[in-house]
Motif scaffolding. Structure first.
Motif, short mmCIF file in Angstrom:
data_model
loop_
_atom_site.label_atom_id
_atom_site.label_comp_id
_atom_site.label_asym_id
_atom_site.label_seq_id
_atom_site.Cartn_x
_atom_site.Cartn_y
_atom_site.Cartn_z
N CYS A 199 0.84 -1.20 0.00
CA CYS A 199 0.00 0.00 0.00
C CYS A 199 0.88 1.26 0.00
O CYS A 199 1.75 1.40 0.86
CB CYS A 199 -0.91 0.00 1.23
N CYS A 230 -0.10 3.51 3.61
CA CYS A 230 0.32 3.11 4.96
C CYS A 230 1.45 2.08 4.94
O CYS A 230 1.91 1.64 5.99
CB CYS A 230 -0.89 2.56 5.73
N HIS A 249 1.36 -0.94 4.22
CA HIS A 249 0.95 -2.31 4.55
C HIS A 249 1.42 -3.22 3.41
O HIS A 249 1.37 -2.84 2.24
CB HIS A 249 -0.58 -2.36 4.69
N CYS A 270 -6.54 -1.38 0.10
CA CYS A 270 -5.68 -1.80 1.20
C CYS A 270 -6.54 -2.29 2.38
O CYS A 270 -7.41 -1.56 2.86
CB CYS A 270 -4.80 -0.64 1.65
N GLU A 277 -5.68 -2.71 5.34
CA GLU A 277 -5.25 -2.08 6.57
C GLU A 277 -5.87 -0.69 6.75
O GLU A 277 -6.56 -0.44 7.72
CB GLU A 277 -3.71 -1.99 6.59
N CYS A 278 -5.64 0.20 5.74
CA CYS A 278 -6.14 1.57 5.88
C CYS A 278 -7.39 1.83 5.04
O CYS A 278 -8.02 2.88 5.16
CB CYS A 278 -5.05 2.58 5.53
#
Ligand code: ZN
Length: 158
Positions: A3, A6, A8, A31, A33-34
């Motif tokens: 990503c 972030c 990730h 992503c 994660e974010c």
């Protein structure tokens, strides 16, 4: 793919579409994660094989720089150079090979450059074709004149 927001380590493809007649695939990624989304582009690397046998990726910028040198002091602008480089890439990609010898890049430049500016064309051709005598120039100029007369005749007919 990582990503870009972030960092990730992973991302999920949410959409995939072909552009330029399938030459390029554009993927929309998300992503986990974010939650942000980004786009990636995938296309086959066009490799140029130099005389030494070394390969390097084809670069429009390199074409532009090479031609710009021949165009110094000529009424040729940046947009025209970009367009020429685009034509060169299209010509090369149309051959369908993933690897092309560097002299074919030079060949693909000659045609559109001749249409763009005769003087720049002569400069480029003299280096590319290693003109070694005044006669080489004379012959090339004769060809150029004939081509320009042809072009003018064709324009008159239209
Ligand atoms: Zn992220």
């Amino acid at each position: 793919m990582r990503c870009p927001f972030c960092r990730h380590a992973d991302s999920r493809v949410v959409d995939s579409r072909e552009v330029d007649d399938g030459q390029v695939i554009r993927r929309r990624r998300s992503c986990p994660e974010c939650g942000r989304r980004f786009t990636t582009v995938e296309e086959a690397i066009l490799a140029v094989v130099k005389r030494s046998g070394v390969t390097e990726p084809f670069s429009r910028d390199k074409v532009v720089r090479g031609v710009a040198r021949a165009c110094q002091g000529r009424p040729v602008n940046e947009d025209q150079l970009q367009l020429l480089a685009q034509k060169v890439e299209e010509t090369i990609r149309a051959t369908g090979s993933a690897e092309i010898p560097s002299h074919e890049v030079g060949l693909a430049i000659l045609g559109p450059l001749r249409e763009l500016d005769g003087v720049a064309y002569l400069r480029f051709a003299s280096v590319y074709r290693s003109f070694s005598s005044v006669e080489d120039f004379e012959k090339e100029i004769a060809d150029l004149r004939a081509a320009m007369a042809d072009g003018a005749a064709q324009r008159d007919e239209q």
